[in-house]
Design a protein around this motif. Structure first.
Motif, mmCIF file in Angstrom:
data_model
loop_
_atom_site.group_PDB
_atom_site.id
_atom_site.type_symbol
_atom_site.label_atom_id
_atom_site.label_comp_id
_atom_site.label_asym_id
_atom_site.label_seq_id
_atom_site.Cartn_x
_atom_site.Cartn_y
_atom_site.Cartn_z
ATOM 1 N N GLU A 157 0.952 -1.410 -0.164
ATOM 2 C CA GLU A 157 0.189 -0.252 -0.093
ATOM 3 C C GLU A 157 1.122 0.884 0.388
ATOM 4 O OE1 GLU A 157 -2.382 -0.471 2.895
ATOM 5 O OE2 GLU A 157 -3.029 -2.302 3.047
ATOM 6 N N PRO A 158 1.693 1.821 -0.943
ATOM 7 C CA PRO A 158 1.812 2.566 -0.846
ATOM 8 C C PRO A 158 1.481 3.919 -1.159
ATOM 9 C CG PRO A 158 2.301 2.078 -3.187
ATOM 10 C CD PRO A 158 1.363 0.735 -2.907
ATOM 11 N N PRO A 159 2.402 4.764 -0.945
ATOM 12 C CA PRO A 159 4.026 4.852 0.089
ATOM 13 C C PRO A 159 3.436 4.623 1.682
ATOM 14 C CG PRO A 159 3.088 7.530 0.157
ATOM 15 C CD PRO A 159 1.502 6.460 -0.033
ATOM 16 N N ASN A 160 2.618 4.140 2.075
ATOM 17 C CA ASN A 160 1.951 3.589 4.097
ATOM 18 C C ASN A 160 3.097 2.721 4.461
ATOM 19 O OD1 ASN A 160 0.262 6.506 3.737
ATOM 20 N ND2 ASN A 160 -0.647 5.518 3.044
ATOM 21 N N TYR A 161 2.586 1.323 3.586
ATOM 22 C CA TYR A 161 3.160 -0.464 4.480
ATOM 23 C C TYR A 161 3.635 -0.754 3.113
ATOM 24 C CZ TYR A 161 1.346 -4.415 5.620
ATOM 25 O OH TYR A 161 1.321 -5.793 6.467
ATOM 26 N N PHE A 162 4.365 -1.835 3.030
ATOM 27 C CA PHE A 162 4.662 -3.084 2.835
ATOM 28 C C PHE A 162 4.656 -4.461 3.298
ATOM 29 C CE2 PHE A 162 8.796 -1.598 2.242
ATOM 30 C CZ PHE A 162 9.367 -2.354 2.014
ATOM 31 N N ALA A 163 5.023 -5.111 3.396
ATOM 32 C CA ALA A 163 4.905 -6.700 3.399
ATOM 33 C C ALA A 163 6.120 -7.313 3.113
ATOM 34 C CB ALA A 163 3.760 -7.436 5.076
ATOM 35 N N ASP A 164 6.375 -8.695 3.512
ATOM 36 C CA ASP A 164 7.109 -9.563 2.627
ATOM 37 C C ASP A 164 7.159 -10.544 3.701
ATOM 38 O OD1 ASP A 164 10.287 -9.342 4.138
ATOM 39 O OD2 ASP A 164 9.119 -7.920 4.209
ATOM 40 N N GLU A 165 6.673 -11.916 3.183
ATOM 41 C CA GLU A 165 7.115 -12.516 3.917
ATOM 42 C C GLU A 165 7.943 -14.196 2.869
ATOM 43 O OE1 GLU A 165 3.205 -13.930 5.143
ATOM 44 O OE2 GLU A 165 2.127 -12.402 4.038
ATOM 45 N N MET A 166 8.619 -14.921 4.648
ATOM 46 C CA MET A 166 9.537 -16.050 3.264
ATOM 47 C C MET A 166 8.967 -16.276 2.859
ATOM 48 S SD MET A 166 12.129 -18.511 6.125
ATOM 49 C CE MET A 166 10.397 -20.106 5.920
ATOM 50 N N VAL A 167 9.064 -17.587 1.242
ATOM 51 C CA VAL A 167 8.111 -18.191 0.748
ATOM 52 C C VAL A 167 9.847 -19.989 1.242
ATOM 53 C CG1 VAL A 167 8.345 -19.109 -1.774
ATOM 54 C CG2 VAL A 167 7.745 -16.950 -0.636
ATOM 55 N N ASN A 168 10.782 -19.569 1.301
ATOM 56 C CA ASN A 168 11.556 -21.145 1.365
ATOM 57 C C ASN A 168 13.147 -20.160 1.991
ATOM 58 O OD1 ASN A 168 12.489 -23.207 0.879
ATOM 59 N ND2 ASN A 168 13.692 -22.811 -0.969
ATOM 60 N N GLY A 169 13.454 -21.037 3.305
ATOM 61 C CA GLY A 169 14.218 -20.727 3.758
ATOM 62 C C GLY A 169 14.123 -21.478 5.016
ATOM 63 N N VAL A 170 15.257 -20.884 6.293
ATOM 64 C CA VAL A 170 16.015 -21.649 7.609
ATOM 65 C C VAL A 170 14.462 -21.687 7.952
ATOM 66 C CG1 VAL A 170 18.269 -21.846 7.103
ATOM 67 C CG2 VAL A 170 17.252 -19.554 8.288
ATOM 68 N N PHE A 171 14.017 -20.354 7.799
ATOM 69 C CA PHE A 171 12.764 -19.995 9.265
ATOM 70 C C PHE A 171 11.343 -20.831 8.602
ATOM 71 C CE2 PHE A 171 15.373 -15.943 9.466
ATOM 72 C CZ PHE A 171 15.223 -15.928 10.657
ATOM 73 N N LYS A 172 11.005 -21.424 9.921
ATOM 74 C CA LYS A 172 9.525 -21.733 9.800
ATOM 75 C C LYS A 172 8.581 -20.860 8.746
ATOM 76 C CE LYS A 172 8.035 -25.869 12.429
ATOM 77 N NZ LYS A 172 7.265 -26.460 14.021
ATOM 78 N N SER A 173 9.149 -19.726 8.958
ATOM 79 C CA SER A 173 7.667 -18.833 8.541
ATOM 80 C C SER A 173 8.566 -17.260 9.053
ATOM 81 C CB SER A 173 6.551 -19.298 8.861
ATOM 82 O OG SER A 173 6.370 -18.355 10.242
ATOM 83 N N PHE A 174 8.319 -16.593 8.209
ATOM 84 C CA PHE A 174 8.741 -15.168 8.960
ATOM 85 C C PHE A 174 7.432 -14.081 8.225
ATOM 86 C CE2 PHE A 174 12.365 -14.038 5.979
ATOM 87 C CZ PHE A 174 12.124 -13.276 5.524
ATOM 88 N N LYS A 175 7.267 -12.791 8.669
ATOM 89 C CA LYS A 175 6.504 -12.066 8.230
ATOM 90 C C LYS A 175 7.215 -10.823 8.813
ATOM 91 C CE LYS A 175 1.868 -9.944 7.239
ATOM 92 N NZ LYS A 175 0.434 -9.789 7.252
ATOM 93 N N HIS A 176 8.018 -9.526 7.639
ATOM 94 C CA HIS A 176 8.561 -8.701 7.655
ATOM 95 C C HIS A 176 7.713 -7.237 7.764
ATOM 96 C CE1 HIS A 176 12.430 -5.747 7.755
ATOM 97 N NE2 HIS A 176 11.370 -5.041 8.892
ATOM 98 N N GLU A 177 6.552 -6.728 8.591
ATOM 99 C CA GLU A 177 5.663 -5.482 7.672
ATOM 100 C C GLU A 177 6.756 -4.488 8.341
ATOM 101 O OE1 GLU A 177 2.460 -5.586 10.317
ATOM 102 O OE2 GLU A 177 2.183 -7.792 10.283
ATOM 103 N N HIS A 178 6.593 -3.753 6.711
ATOM 104 C CA HIS A 178 7.258 -2.330 7.258
ATOM 105 C C HIS A 178 5.970 -1.227 7.570
ATOM 106 C CE1 HIS A 178 10.987 -4.317 5.931
ATOM 107 N NE2 HIS A 178 10.121 -4.705 5.155
ATOM 108 N N HIS A 179 5.839 -0.198 8.484
ATOM 109 C CA HIS A 179 4.738 0.660 8.181
ATOM 110 C C HIS A 179 5.868 2.163 8.114
ATOM 111 C CE1 HIS A 179 1.509 -2.060 9.839
ATOM 112 N NE2 HIS A 179 2.815 -2.425 10.254
ATOM 113 N N PHE A 180 4.944 3.029 7.068
ATOM 114 C CA PHE A 180 5.395 4.505 7.242
ATOM 115 C C PHE A 180 4.205 5.467 7.263
ATOM 116 C CE2 PHE A 180 7.174 1.366 5.007
ATOM 117 C CZ PHE A 180 8.991 1.541 4.794
ATOM 118 N N LYS A 181 4.791 6.578 8.154
ATOM 119 C CA LYS A 181 3.949 7.202 8.459
ATOM 120 C C LYS A 181 3.765 9.107 8.583
ATOM 121 C CE LYS A 181 0.583 8.714 12.730
ATOM 122 N NZ LYS A 181 0.374 8.442 13.911
ATOM 123 N N GLN A 182 3.599 10.068 8.307
ATOM 124 C CA GLN A 182 4.177 11.000 8.037
ATOM 125 C C GLN A 182 4.008 11.740 9.004
ATOM 126 O OE1 GLN A 182 6.095 12.248 4.507
ATOM 127 N NE2 GLN A 182 7.193 13.927 6.108
#
Length: 156
Positions: free
Chosen positions: A74-99
């Motif tokens: 949701e530019p330019p307020n938010y985005f999230a990335d999630e692991m598809v493949n890797g060493v973790f069982k899972s992860f989610k990284h949320e990025h929030h931006f507020k003026q």
């Protein structure tokens, strides 16, 4: 499930901070100490919705590969990335931006599940959560430095 939440105040426009945060090229700079490189998917420029990148890096003495995908955008307020493949069982990284009056408040929320059940839970408490938090703090420091100077023009 461990959760890391970080707030960073950056004296720059929200659009600049948002774009720097999704820059593959700036991510490479912020993780130079782990020899991180984008090896497939989106390997340079700005990553967007439904795009993925596979990273290869040396963490805790071992080379690892991890693929993450932008799942919310949701530019330019938010985005999230999630692991598809890797060493973790899972992860989610949320990025929030507020003026805000002083610039932009950037908030990271990183949640993950370690592999190996009880052993993974023990590793979280012993060192992993702290290690991940230091990686995120380093990344945020680089975003802040580039956003608050003319260096952002080299990336965007």
């Amino acid at each position: 499930m461990p959760r890391i939440e970080l707030e960073t105040i950056i004296k720059a426009e929200k659009n600049i901070v948002f774009d720097l945060s999704r820059s593959i090229d700036l991510h490479k700079i912020s993780t130079k100490h782990t020899k991180e490189e984008a090896i497939s998917g989106k390997t340079s420029g700005l990553i967007g919705l439904n795009e993925s990148v596979t990273w290869r890096a040396k963490h805790l003495g071992f080379y690892q590969e991890l693929t993450s995908k932008i799942t919310e955008f949701e530019p330019p307020n938010y985005f999230a990335d999630e692991m598809v493949n890797g060493v973790f069982k899972s992860f989610k990284h949320e990025h929030h931006f507020k003026q805000i009056q002083k610039g932009t408040l950037m908030t990271d929320i990183f949640t993950y599940v370690s592999p190996l059940g009880f052993l993974g839970h023990f590793a979280d408490k012993l060192f992993l959560k702290s290690y991940m938090e230091k990686l995120l703090l380093k990344r945020n420091e680089i975003v802040k430095t580039f956003a608050e100077t003319n260096k952002w023009k080299e990336i965007l």
